[in-house]
Design a protein around this motif. Structure first.
Motif, PDB file in Angstrom:
ATOM      1  N   SER A  23      20.775  66.064  40.474  1.00  0.00           N
ATOM      2  CA  SER A  23      20.106  66.417  41.739  1.00  0.00           C
ATOM      3  C   SER A  23      20.510  65.456  42.854  1.00  0.00           C
ATOM      4  N   ILE A  66      21.448  62.917  45.581  1.00  0.00           N
ATOM      5  CA  ILE A  66      22.587  62.012  45.825  1.00  0.00           C
ATOM      6  C   ILE A  66      23.531  61.998  44.622  1.00  0.00           C
ATOM      7  N   ASP A  72      20.960  62.384  32.737  1.00  0.00           N
ATOM      8  CA  ASP A  72      19.766  62.854  33.456  1.00  0.00           C
ATOM      9  C   ASP A  72      18.789  63.459  32.442  1.00  0.00           C
ATOM     10  N   ASP A 114      15.638  60.312  28.652  1.00  0.00           N
ATOM     11  CA  ASP A 114      14.548  59.925  29.547  1.00  0.00           C
ATOM     12  C   ASP A 114      14.609  58.413  29.769  1.00  0.00           C
ATOM     13  N   LEU A 115      15.005  58.032  30.966  1.00  0.00           N
ATOM     14  CA  LEU A 115      15.188  56.608  31.262  1.00  0.00           C
ATOM     15  C   LEU A 115      13.869  55.876  31.492  1.00  0.00           C
ATOM     16  N   ALA A 153      21.952  56.207  39.867  1.00  0.00           N
ATOM     17  CA  ALA A 153      21.214  56.879  40.948  1.00  0.00           C
ATOM     18  C   ALA A 153      19.913  57.497  40.471  1.00  0.00           C
ATOM     19  N   GLY A 190      20.044  51.352  45.716  1.00  0.00           N
ATOM     20  CA  GLY A 190      18.823  50.631  46.086  1.00  0.00           C
ATOM     21  C   GLY A 190      18.033  51.456  47.079  1.00  0.00           C
ATOM     22  N   TYR A 212       7.479  51.277  44.238  1.00  0.00           N
ATOM     23  CA  TYR A 212       8.855  51.713  44.519  1.00  0.00           C
ATOM     24  C   TYR A 212       9.657  50.589  45.163  1.00  0.00           C
ATOM     25  N   LYS A 267      12.854  48.474  43.552  1.00  0.00           N
ATOM     26  CA  LYS A 267      14.168  48.450  44.201  1.00  0.00           C
ATOM     27  C   LYS A 267      14.556  47.028  44.618  1.00  0.00           C
ATOM     28  N   GLY A 313      18.640  55.017  53.541  1.00  0.00           N
ATOM     29  CA  GLY A 313      17.343  55.332  54.132  1.00  0.00           C
ATOM     30  C   GLY A 313      16.997  56.763  53.745  1.00  0.00           C
ATOM     31  N   VAL A 339      17.082  60.436  52.951  1.00  0.00           N
ATOM     32  CA  VAL A 339      18.150  61.373  52.605  1.00  0.00           C
ATOM     33  C   VAL A 339      17.493  62.675  52.154  1.00  0.00           C
ATOM     34  N   THR A 393      16.691  65.138  50.013  1.00  0.00           N
ATOM     35  CA  THR A 393      16.780  65.475  48.589  1.00  0.00           C
ATOM     36  C   THR A 393      15.376  65.873  48.110  1.00  0.00           C
ATOM     37  N   PRO A 394      15.282  66.386  46.894  1.00  0.00           N
ATOM     38  CA  PRO A 394      13.951  66.689  46.353  1.00  0.00           C
ATOM     39  C   PRO A 394      13.031  65.467  46.321  1.00  0.00           C
ATOM     40  N   LEU A 395      13.599  64.268  46.101  1.00  0.00           N
ATOM     41  CA  LEU A 395      12.756  63.060  46.094  1.00  0.00           C
ATOM     42  C   LEU A 395      12.089  62.873  47.456  1.00  0.00           C
TER      43      LEU A 395
HETATM   44  P1  NAI Z   1      16.526  63.373  43.346  1.00  0.00           P
HETATM   45  O1  NAI Z   1      15.118  63.586  42.941  1.00  0.00           O
HETATM   46  O2  NAI Z   1      17.239  64.458  44.051  1.00  0.00           O
HETATM   47  O3  NAI Z   1      17.407  62.924  42.101  1.00  0.00           O
HETATM   48  C1  NAI Z   1      16.956  61.974  41.192  1.00  0.00           C
HETATM   49  C2  NAI Z   1      17.495  62.310  39.809  1.00  0.00           C
HETATM   50  O4  NAI Z   1      16.999  61.322  38.905  1.00  0.00           O
HETATM   51  C3  NAI Z   1      17.032  63.690  39.302  1.00  0.00           C
HETATM   52  O5  NAI Z   1      18.128  64.461  38.850  1.00  0.00           O
HETATM   53  C4  NAI Z   1      16.084  63.332  38.185  1.00  0.00           C
HETATM   54  O6  NAI Z   1      16.042  64.306  37.129  1.00  0.00           O
HETATM   55  C5  NAI Z   1      16.629  61.990  37.712  1.00  0.00           C
HETATM   56  N1  NAI Z   1      15.593  61.287  36.975  1.00  0.00           N
HETATM   57  C6  NAI Z   1      14.310  61.067  37.380  1.00  0.00           C
HETATM   58  N2  NAI Z   1      13.606  60.497  36.388  1.00  0.00           N
HETATM   59  C7  NAI Z   1      14.458  60.354  35.348  1.00  0.00           C
HETATM   60  C8  NAI Z   1      14.305  59.846  34.036  1.00  0.00           C
HETATM   61  N3  NAI Z   1      13.116  59.412  33.578  1.00  0.00           N
HETATM   62  N4  NAI Z   1      15.372  59.832  33.218  1.00  0.00           N
HETATM   63  C9  NAI Z   1      16.579  60.307  33.648  1.00  0.00           C
HETATM   64  N5  NAI Z   1      16.777  60.816  34.884  1.00  0.00           N
HETATM   65  C10 NAI Z   1      15.722  60.832  35.719  1.00  0.00           C
HETATM   66  O7  NAI Z   1      16.490  62.047  44.249  1.00  0.00           O
HETATM   67  P2  NAI Z   1      17.582  61.352  45.168  1.00  0.00           P
HETATM   68  O8  NAI Z   1      16.979  61.234  46.496  1.00  0.00           O
HETATM   69  O9  NAI Z   1      18.915  61.925  44.991  1.00  0.00           O
HETATM   70  O10 NAI Z   1      17.539  59.880  44.536  1.00  0.00           O
HETATM   71  C11 NAI Z   1      18.687  59.226  44.038  1.00  0.00           C
HETATM   72  C12 NAI Z   1      18.460  57.730  44.194  1.00  0.00           C
HETATM   73  O11 NAI Z   1      18.439  57.410  45.586  1.00  0.00           O
HETATM   74  C13 NAI Z   1      17.130  57.218  43.635  1.00  0.00           C
HETATM   75  O12 NAI Z   1      17.348  56.003  42.968  1.00  0.00           O
HETATM   76  C14 NAI Z   1      16.288  57.012  44.857  1.00  0.00           C
HETATM   77  O13 NAI Z   1      15.313  56.029  44.654  1.00  0.00           O
HETATM   78  C15 NAI Z   1      17.345  56.573  45.854  1.00  0.00           C
HETATM   79  N6  NAI Z   1      16.968  56.732  47.255  1.00  0.00           N
HETATM   80  C16 NAI Z   1      16.686  57.963  47.772  1.00  0.00           C
HETATM   81  C17 NAI Z   1      16.320  58.088  49.092  1.00  0.00           C
HETATM   82  C18 NAI Z   1      15.991  59.404  49.713  1.00  0.00           C
HETATM   83  O14 NAI Z   1      15.493  59.435  50.849  1.00  0.00           O
HETATM   84  N7  NAI Z   1      16.243  60.520  49.070  1.00  0.00           N
HETATM   85  C19 NAI Z   1      16.226  56.910  49.970  1.00  0.00           C
HETATM   86  C20 NAI Z   1      16.573  55.666  49.335  1.00  0.00           C
HETATM   87  C21 NAI Z   1      16.926  55.595  48.016  1.00  0.00           C
END
Ligand code: NAI
Length: 256
Positions: free
Chosen positions: A11, A13, A32, A41-42, A69, A112, A155, A159, A188, A190, A192-194
């Motif tokens: 998903s 990034i 993932d 499951d991490l 990521a 990060g 969070y 980080k 910052g 982005v 995404t679903p998060l």
């Molecule tokens: P996302 O939700 O789109 O992707 C995160 C992925 O991590 C998902 O595919 C999910 O299944 C996987 N994941 C979650 N828990 C897990 C687990 N227990 N075991 C294995 N995989 C697991 O989120 P996004 O935004 O792409 O996040 C990627 C990274 O970027 C994260 O570390 C997030 O903290 C960081 N980030 C994101 C920001 C944003 O605004 N979206 C801003 C700053 C950092």
């Protein structure tokens, strides 16, 4: 062709990074919860051990790069945030290091966050518990945070700790001394679903909306993926233990 391990590949990034690496002809071993070459499951010690073992098997002990990521963010509960964002990442970094050392060109990007410099009152003793590997103590501290937006504090602390861990490790014999460059990309907002999960939360959403983003709004994941690909490329090998903020200016507004 290089071989990369990439957590969070299903998903946001991570998925955007996978697309770019594969389009350039590289092999990606995604890690993932689902939709990945390695599912695990991490958030649990067993899941982390399985993820490391299955990745090592899949890459035959040789990796040219790693991107960590996988992550969860507010308003998801603090304990899960702590387990995945710090301990999940750190176990991949440590467990896959020998395979990275087997390559002469390996580069690692830990994702990060600019929450590390934007979040007030990150508890030092929580960051220390993370970095000392005291997982259950860290979880107890996170569970006991009695203030609004406790998951945001968890969070930012997770980080902060993983960023510091990377910077300290990067300059050692085990990392750069073994030919592995290790850096942190701090995005910052982005799209995404998060991010969406935070945005739609009744309490956390308004806080997020109040974050200044001087460039005008959140980035698309593709933009961040391009920066990650750059940090995996030869010119980035002079970066060692660096933290690169790519956040549309939010950090500069608050901290400059
Ligand atoms: P996302 O939700 O789109 O992707 C995160 C992925 O991590 C998902 O595919 C999910 O299944 C996987 N994941 C979650 N828990 C897990 C687990 N227990 N075991 C294995 N995989 C697991 O989120 P996004 O935004 O792409 O996040 C990627 C990274 O970027 C994260 O570390 C997030 O903290 C960081 N980030 C994101 C920001 C944003 O605004 N979206 C801003 C700053 C950092």
């Amino acid at each position: 062709m290089h071989t990369y391990a990439l957590s969070g590949a299903a998903s946001g990034i991570g998925a955007a990074t996978r697309s770019k690496l594969e389009a350039a002809g590289h092999r990606v071993i995604g890690i993932d919860l689902h939709n990945a070459e390695v599912t695990g499951d991490l958030s649990t010690p067993e899941g982390r051990a399985h993820a490391v073992e299955a990745t090592l098997e899949s890459c035959h002990g040789h990796l040219d790069g790693l991107v960590t990521a996988a992550g969860v963010g507010p308003p998801i509960r603090g304990p899960l945030v702590a387990r995945v964002n710090y301990f999940g990442s750190q176990s991949l970094l440590t467990g896959l290091r020998p395979a990275l050392a087997a390559s002469s060109v390996s580069q690692v990007v830990q994702i990060g966050s600019n929450s590390t410099t934007l979040t007030p009152n990150i508890p030092d003793h929580l960051v220390a518990a993370f970095m000392d590997g005291r997982e259950e103590e860290a979880i107890n501290i996170v569970s006991g945070i009695e203030q609004p937006f406790d998951s945001a504090v968890a969070y930012a602390a997770s980080k902060t700790a993983i960023t510091r861990w990377c910077r300290r490790a990067a300059v050692t014999a085990e990392w750069i001394g073994s030919g592995i460059s290790l850096n942190v990309l701090a995005p910052g907002a982005v799209n995404t679903p998060l991010l969406e999960g935070g945005r739609i939360d009744a309490d956390f959403g308004p806080l997020m909306e109040s974050l200044p983003i001087p460039v005008g709004g959140p980035a698309d994941p593709d933009v961040i993926a391009d920066w990650i690909v750059f940090l995996l490329s030869p010119p980035a090998r002079f970066a060692c233990g660096s933290v690169l903020f790519v956040d549309g200016g939010s950090d500069a507004v608050v901290n400059a």
